[in-house]
Each structure stands twice: as structure tokens, then as C-alpha cells.
Design a protein around this motif. Structure first.
Motif, PDB file in Angstrom:
ATOM      1  N   ASP A   1      -0.748   6.878   2.584  1.00 42.04           N
ATOM      2  CA  ASP A   1      -1.605   6.204   1.598  1.00 42.04           C
ATOM      3  C   ASP A   1      -2.912   5.715   2.191  1.00 42.04           C
ATOM      4  OD1 ASP A   1       0.019   6.029  -0.982  1.00 42.04           O
ATOM      5  OD2 ASP A   1       1.469   5.387   0.523  1.00 42.04           O
ATOM      6  N   VAL A   2      -2.896   5.329   3.471  1.00 42.68           N
ATOM      7  CA  VAL A   2      -4.121   4.871   4.118  1.00 42.68           C
ATOM      8  C   VAL A   2      -3.963   5.016   5.620  1.00 42.68           C
ATOM      9  CG1 VAL A   2      -3.406   2.440   4.292  1.00 42.68           C
ATOM     10  CG2 VAL A   2      -5.839   2.998   4.227  1.00 42.68           C
ATOM     11  N   LEU A   3      -5.090   5.282   6.295  1.00 46.87           N
ATOM     12  CA  LEU A   3      -5.120   5.426   7.744  1.00 46.87           C
ATOM     13  C   LEU A   3      -6.021   4.334   8.308  1.00 46.87           C
ATOM     14  CD1 LEU A   3      -4.385   7.254  10.219  1.00 46.87           C
ATOM     15  CD2 LEU A   3      -6.527   8.457   9.789  1.00 46.87           C
ATOM     16  N   ILE A   4      -5.554   3.656   9.361  1.00 47.17           N
ATOM     17  CA  ILE A   4      -6.350   2.600   9.993  1.00 47.17           C
ATOM     18  C   ILE A   4      -6.554   2.955  11.464  1.00 47.17           C
ATOM     19  CG2 ILE A   4      -6.528   0.146  10.521  1.00 47.17           C
ATOM     20  CD1 ILE A   4      -4.594  -0.395   8.206  1.00 47.17           C
TER      21      ILE A   4
ATOM     22  N   ASN B   1       5.432  -2.189   3.564  1.00 41.96           N
ATOM     23  CA  ASN B   1       4.977  -0.833   3.868  1.00 41.96           C
ATOM     24  C   ASN B   1       5.798  -0.217   4.989  1.00 41.96           C
ATOM     25  OD1 ASN B   1       2.369  -0.973   2.238  1.00 41.96           O
ATOM     26  ND2 ASN B   1       2.027  -2.644   3.685  1.00 41.96           N
ATOM     27  N   SER B   2       5.954   1.088   4.958  1.00 41.45           N
ATOM     28  CA  SER B   2       6.426   1.799   6.147  1.00 41.45           C
ATOM     29  C   SER B   2       5.195   2.200   6.955  1.00 41.45           C
ATOM     30  CB  SER B   2       7.253   3.026   5.764  1.00 41.45           C
ATOM     31  OG  SER B   2       6.505   3.911   4.962  1.00 41.45           O
ATOM     32  N   VAL B   3       5.404   2.559   8.223  1.00 41.56           N
ATOM     33  CA  VAL B   3       4.260   2.802   9.099  1.00 41.56           C
ATOM     34  C   VAL B   3       4.525   3.993  10.012  1.00 41.56           C
ATOM     35  CG1 VAL B   3       5.086   1.193  10.882  1.00 41.56           C
ATOM     36  CG2 VAL B   3       2.633   1.699  10.721  1.00 41.56           C
ATOM     37  N   ILE B   4       3.477   4.757  10.248  1.00 40.08           N
ATOM     38  CA  ILE B   4       3.489   5.824  11.251  1.00 40.08           C
ATOM     39  C   ILE B   4       2.460   5.445  12.303  1.00 40.08           C
ATOM     40  CG2 ILE B   4       3.165   8.272  11.730  1.00 40.08           C
ATOM     41  CD1 ILE B   4       3.863   8.847   8.818  1.00 40.08           C
ATOM     42  N   LEU B   5       2.916   5.202  13.509  1.00 40.17           N
ATOM     43  CA  LEU B   5       2.067   4.737  14.596  1.00 40.17           C
ATOM     44  C   LEU B   5       1.661   5.904  15.487  1.00 40.17           C
ATOM     45  CD1 LEU B   5       4.385   1.728  15.454  1.00 40.17           C
ATOM     46  CD2 LEU B   5       2.122   1.524  14.398  1.00 40.17           C
ATOM     47  N   ARG B   6       0.392   5.871  15.912  1.00 38.78           N
ATOM     48  CA  ARG B   6      -0.109   6.890  16.839  1.00 38.78           C
ATOM     49  C   ARG B   6      -0.893   6.176  17.936  1.00 38.78           C
ATOM     50  NH1 ARG B   6      -0.340  10.741  20.388  1.00 38.78           N
ATOM     51  NH2 ARG B   6      -1.293  12.693  19.729  1.00 38.78           N
ATOM     52  N   GLY B   7      -0.202   5.813  19.022  1.00 40.21           N
ATOM     53  CA  GLY B   7      -0.862   5.128  20.120  1.00 40.21           C
ATOM     54  C   GLY B   7      -1.586   6.090  21.036  1.00 40.21           C
ATOM     55  N   GLY B   8      -2.392   5.529  21.940  1.00 38.09           N
ATOM     56  CA  GLY B   8      -3.127   6.348  22.884  1.00 38.09           C
ATOM     57  C   GLY B   8      -2.221   6.913  23.975  1.00 38.09           C
TER      58      GLY B   8
ATOM     59  N   LEU C   1       0.831  -1.204   0.000  1.00 39.42           N
ATOM     60  CA  LEU C   1       0.000   0.000   0.000  1.00 39.42           C
ATOM     61  C   LEU C   1       0.865   1.254   0.000  1.00 39.42           C
ATOM     62  CD1 LEU C   1      -2.766  -1.039   2.570  1.00 39.42           C
ATOM     63  CD2 LEU C   1      -3.084  -0.672   0.121  1.00 39.42           C
ATOM     64  N   GLY C   2       2.008   1.209   0.686  1.00 42.84           N
ATOM     65  CA  GLY C   2       2.918   2.353   0.715  1.00 42.84           C
ATOM     66  C   GLY C   2       3.238   2.786   2.130  1.00 42.84           C
ATOM     67  N   VAL C   3       2.646   3.908   2.555  1.00 46.56           N
ATOM     68  CA  VAL C   3       2.804   4.404   3.928  1.00 46.56           C
ATOM     69  C   VAL C   3       1.459   4.252   4.636  1.00 46.56           C
ATOM     70  CG1 VAL C   3       3.434   6.341   5.413  1.00 46.56           C
ATOM     71  CG2 VAL C   3       4.551   6.065   3.180  1.00 46.56           C
ATOM     72  N   ILE C   4       1.466   3.521   5.741  1.00 44.63           N
ATOM     73  CA  ILE C   4       0.241   3.265   6.496  1.00 44.63           C
ATOM     74  C   ILE C   4       0.312   3.995   7.827  1.00 44.63           C
ATOM     75  CG2 ILE C   4      -1.177   1.493   7.609  1.00 44.63           C
ATOM     76  CD1 ILE C   4      -0.165  -0.501   5.557  1.00 44.63           C
ATOM     77  N   GLY C   5      -0.732   4.742   8.141  1.00 50.79           N
ATOM     78  CA  GLY C   5      -0.862   5.371   9.453  1.00 50.79           C
ATOM     79  C   GLY C   5      -1.830   4.556  10.300  1.00 50.79           C
ATOM     80  N   ILE C   6      -1.469   4.300  11.536  1.00 46.32           N
ATOM     81  CA  ILE C   6      -2.326   3.512  12.418  1.00 46.32           C
ATOM     82  C   ILE C   6      -2.526   4.277  13.722  1.00 46.32           C
ATOM     83  CG2 ILE C   6      -2.653   1.310  13.610  1.00 46.32           C
ATOM     84  CD1 ILE C   6      -0.800   0.054  11.525  1.00 46.32           C
TER      85      ILE C   6
ATOM     86  N   ASN D   1     -12.758  14.099  10.399  1.00 42.96           N
ATOM     87  CA  ASN D   1     -11.579  14.933  10.157  1.00 42.96           C
ATOM     88  C   ASN D   1     -10.599  14.426   9.104  1.00 42.96           C
ATOM     89  OD1 ASN D   1     -11.750  17.108  12.399  1.00 42.96           O
ATOM     90  ND2 ASN D   1     -12.094  15.198  13.514  1.00 42.96           N
ATOM     91  N   ALA D   2     -10.567  13.123   8.864  1.00 43.46           N
ATOM     92  CA  ALA D   2      -9.549  12.577   7.960  1.00 43.46           C
ATOM     93  C   ALA D   2      -9.809  12.973   6.512  1.00 43.46           C
ATOM     94  CB  ALA D   2      -9.483  11.060   8.086  1.00 43.46           C
ATOM     95  N   THR D   3      -8.732  13.378   5.830  1.00 38.74           N
ATOM     96  CA  THR D   3      -8.815  13.639   4.394  1.00 38.74           C
ATOM     97  C   THR D   3      -8.091  12.546   3.605  1.00 38.74           C
ATOM     98  OG1 THR D   3      -6.861  15.066   4.502  1.00 38.74           O
ATOM     99  CG2 THR D   3      -9.017  16.130   4.707  1.00 38.74           C
ATOM    100  N   VAL D   4      -7.387  11.671   4.293  1.00 39.02           N
ATOM    101  CA  VAL D   4      -6.740  10.525   3.644  1.00 39.02           C
ATOM    102  C   VAL D   4      -7.708   9.345   3.683  1.00 39.02           C
ATOM    103  CG1 VAL D   4      -4.426  11.294   4.254  1.00 39.02           C
ATOM    104  CG2 VAL D   4      -5.641   9.749   5.794  1.00 39.02           C
ATOM    105  N   PRO D   5      -7.562   8.376   2.780  1.00 34.80           N
ATOM    106  CA  PRO D   5      -8.424   7.186   2.827  1.00 34.80           C
ATOM    107  C   PRO D   5      -8.225   6.438   4.150  1.00 34.80           C
ATOM    108  CG  PRO D   5      -7.212   7.288   0.756  1.00 34.80           C
ATOM    109  CD  PRO D   5      -6.609   8.323   1.654  1.00 34.80           C
TER     110      PRO D   5
END
Length: 418
Positions: A200-203, A143-150, A117-122, A217-221
Motif C-alpha cells: 500500500d505504501v513504501l517508505i 499494518n503488516s510490514v515488509i522490511l528491506r534493510g541495507g 494503511l495496510g501493507v507497508i514496505g520500508i 523506480n517505484a510504482t507504488v506510492p
């Protein structure tokens, strides 16, 4: 550097790393995954120390038992995270798989191949083990990943992400393949949701509030995961000796998970016999029952249910119980209140089982089994990003294969279109 710019720089780095991972060999990716597993074991003490900080802050903040349970790490759970990464390494690499090849106009050869997918945000809440699971799955799929934990797991996530990132880079993966946003400010999350140039995608993986924030708020898929208002319907033909253990497992084995049952529906023809038996077993396990009028009449300990109870994902030892006059009524109730995660029927009737399977529109639909089986590991995917409850791109447990897309490859020999 302000928060928004810091997140943007992270996106630039992740995009660059994704190009390396997209063409990395299975051997390169597996080497990194094994190195990440070793790093978790080597730094177990630091991880648990960071986790204790999170737990102490959580207790002071008044977090519920369910949230604290999700947050807790111990040596066994850290080892499970390491084993999970090794299991991911052992999976078949989906990247580069040719899904079909055929002849097109003018003799061109057209193929479809699986690609990252490319770059995945979680974005996720509570469970720090997701940090390792998500990073490993994304890396295996190229894929590379950008993580956003609580914020409740800030210390744990920071240390886990740091050690596995160092493990991966030590194995030859470029920096930027595994990133974590460790600033608790909401502005950082908003910046991630709008990073169209790099993401590329946010989960999102979490509760109703997180899902609502992403939708607004999200503008990314994005791919929705996790909301689990799961149901079990006990049909009039159900085998009661099977039914009670299934319900107990689905509610009490680990009530904080998204695949735990939250609403029990019982056919009216067996209610007078089944309700006292089942409720006694549930009360013995410490489950609070919230029932309709018939349930309350049959179980003196039950509390009256409200309309809100049918729509609630408790993630706790609480169960809503309702009497259904028919299979159709049960299916209609599930259609009205289910989040599309996992729903089950307990029945000895083949025709009723098939009607339920066809009529219930959820990611996982069961006959005579606990909803707790909805899990990437159980389904053979290993660790998972989450359980997708939507229909586009992926549905159900999201493993390595679900973190890929496809592209067309075309072989020609000088053809031009007329």
C-alpha cells in the motif's frame, strides 16, 4: 524460487496478515509488542553476535566512522529497542478513532474513522534498530510490514526480524505480519518497489542514492523521509551564551543523525565577535569548519567552502559556515539548500523569530533550540519510522498515528438518492 517470486509470496502473506491486524484489538496488538520486547532481551547475545559480523565486514569494506556508528549495537541499544516496543504498546491506539460525525443528505449519518494503511514496505540503511522500531510501529497501527534493510546490516537485521516475528506469532499474530527481505541483491529491492498488488505504501529511509532510486523506480506510492541538511541561523540579536551550546549540541552530540546541523549561518553584524568564539568551541570538539571568505579570515583553521558544501549532509564532524547579511538572506539560503527537515534561528527578537517561523518551509522550525530535538520520542510519538520531509499524507516525525489513513462510514435507514 527466484527473488522476484519470493518477494511476491511475501507480499501475499503480508496482505493476508494485514486483514487480521486491521481488526485486531488493542489488547491483541499490545500482547504481541510485549512479546517482541521479551524476544529481543532473550536473544540479545545472538543479536550482538550477528552485529559483530556486520561490523567486521563493514570495517573490511572501509565503511566510514559515521556509518559504523549507526551500525553498532550493544546491550544498551538492544535494551532501548525492547523498551521502545513497550512504549509503543503503551500508546493510545489510533485505529478506530472517529474523527467526526455529521448529518448528510436525506438524513444519512456520515463519519470519518481512522484505519490502518495496510501493507507497508520500508527500505532503510545502516541502523539495525530500525528493524524493531518499524515493525512495532506498523503493528500498533494495524499494518503488516515488509522490511528491506541495507546489506551492511544484513546479519543483524535478519536475526532481529526473526526473533521479533517469532515473538509476535507466539502471541497470536499470524505469520506474515513482520517480513524481512534478507537477500542483498538489488533485484529484490526493485521487486518491492513495484509490488502494486500487495504493497500500500513504501517508505525509504536513507541517503540521497536510495531516495533517487525510489523516485526513479517505484510504482507504488511512497513517503520520503530522512534527508537532513539542517541549518542554524545566528541572528544579530542572538544571546551568544545560549547560542554556542546549542550549536555544539546540534553538531556534536550525535553527528551521524539526520537532525544534526550541517550549515551554520551567522549575521554579518556579529560575525567578528561570534565566529572566533564559536569556531574555537567547535574545533575543541574536533569539528572541521568549511567557511566562506569571511569565516576563513576570522578562523585560521577553517577550510574554504565550495558550493557543494552548502548542499551536503555530512553526517560527520564537519560544519559549513557562511555569513549572511540579513535575515532575508539567511531564509533565502535555507530555501535554496535545505532538505526541508529541521532549521533553527537563534534570536532574542520576537519579530525576527516569527518571520523565520513563517518564512522557512521545513518539517520542524525552531527558535532558540537545537535541531536535535526533531525525533518521534521527543515529540511524544515514541519510536518513529522516520522524519517525513514531504508534504502529502505525513510531515515530520512519523509515529503510530501517521501510519494510518481514514475512511468514511455512513449510517442509513433506507435512504435512496434521488
Amino acid at each position: 524460487m527466484n527473488i522476484k517470486e519470493k518477494v511476491r509470496q511475501m507480499g501475499i502473506q503480508a496482505k493476508k496478515a494485514s486483514r487480521f491486524l486491521a481488526v485486531a484489538s488493542s489488547e491483541q496488538k499490545n500482547k504481541a509488542l510485549y512479546a517482541m520486547a521479551r524476544a529481543l532481551r532473550d536473544h540479545c547475545k545472538e543479536i550482538l553476535e550477528a552485529n559483530e559480523k556486520d561490523l567486521e565486514e563493514g570495517r573490511q569494506a572501509g565503511l566510514s566512522y559515521a556509518l559504523l556508528e549507526r551500525l553498532t549495537l550493544n546491550e544498551k541499544r538492544v535494551e532501548a529497542m525492547a523498551v521502545g516496543l513497550e512504549e509503543i504498546a503503551a500508546f493510545r491506539d489510533p485505529v478506530g478513532e472517529v474523527l467526526g460525525m455529521w448529518s448528510g443528505q436525506g438524513g444519512i449519518r456520515i463519519g470519518r474513522v481512522r484505519v490502518p494503511l495496510g501493507v507497508i514496505g520500508i527500505i532503510y540503511e545502516s541502523r539495525p534498530n530500525v528493524t524493531a522500531d518499524a515493525a512495532g510501529l506498523c503493528l500498533k497501527a494495524g499494518n503488516s510490514v515488509i522490511l528491506r534493510g541495507g546489506k551492511e546490516a544484513l546479519h543483524s537485521n535478519r536475526v532481529i526480524a526473526q526473533v521479533i516475528s517469532e515473538g509476535a506469532t507466539g502471541a497470536g499474530v499470524p505469520e506474515g505480519a513482520i517480513n524481512i527481505i534478507d537477500n542483498p541483491d538489488r533485484e529484490a529491492t526493485m521487486a518491492l518497489m513495484k509490488m502494486n498488488d500487495y504493497l500500500d505504501v513504501l517508505i525509504p529511509r536513507g541517503g540521497k542514492g536510495l531516495k533517487k532510486a525510489v523516485q526513479e523506480n517505484a510504482t507504488v506510492p511512497f513517503i520520503m523521509t530522512g534527508m537532513g541538511n539542517c541549518h542554524i541561523f545566528v541572528d544579530e540579536t542572538a544571546d551568544m551564551e545560549k547560542a554556542v551550546p546549542i550549536i555544539l549540541n546540534a553538531k556534536t552530540q550525535r553527528p551521524s543523525t539526520c537532525n544534526s546541523v550541517e550549515t551554520l549561518l551567522v549575521h554579518s553584524n556579529i560575525a567578528s565577535q561570534f565566529i572566533p568564539q564559536a569556531m574555537a568551541a567547535l574545533h575543541e570538539k574536533g569539528v572541521e569548519i568549511r567557511g566562506d571568505k569571511t569565516v576563513c579570515a576570522l578562523d585560521a583553521q577553517a577550510l574554504p567552502a565550495t558550493d557543494e558544501d552548502w548542499a551536503t549532509e555530512y553526517s560527520d564532524l564537519i560544519l559549513a559556515v557562511k555569513i549572511a547579511e540579513s535575515l532575508d538572506e539567511a531564509i533565502n539560503h535555507i530555501a535554496a539548500y535545505s532538505t526541508g527537515h529541521s532549521d533553527a534561528i537563534l534570536t532574542e527578537s520576537y519579530s525576527n523569530a516569527q518571520k523565520f517561523l513563517n518564512g522557512v518551509d521545513s518539517a520542524a522550525v525552531y527558535v532558540n533550540a537545537s535541531t536535535r530535538f526533531t525525533d518521534g520520542g521527543v515529540f511524544g510519538f515514541g519510536a518513529e519510522i522516520g522524519i517525513s520531509t514531504q508534504k502529502l499524507h505525513a510531515r515530520g516525525p512519523m509515529g503510530v498515528e501517521q501510519l494510518t489513513s481514514t475512511k468514511f462510514i455512513i449510517y442509513g435507514n433506507g435512504q435512496i438518492r434521488e
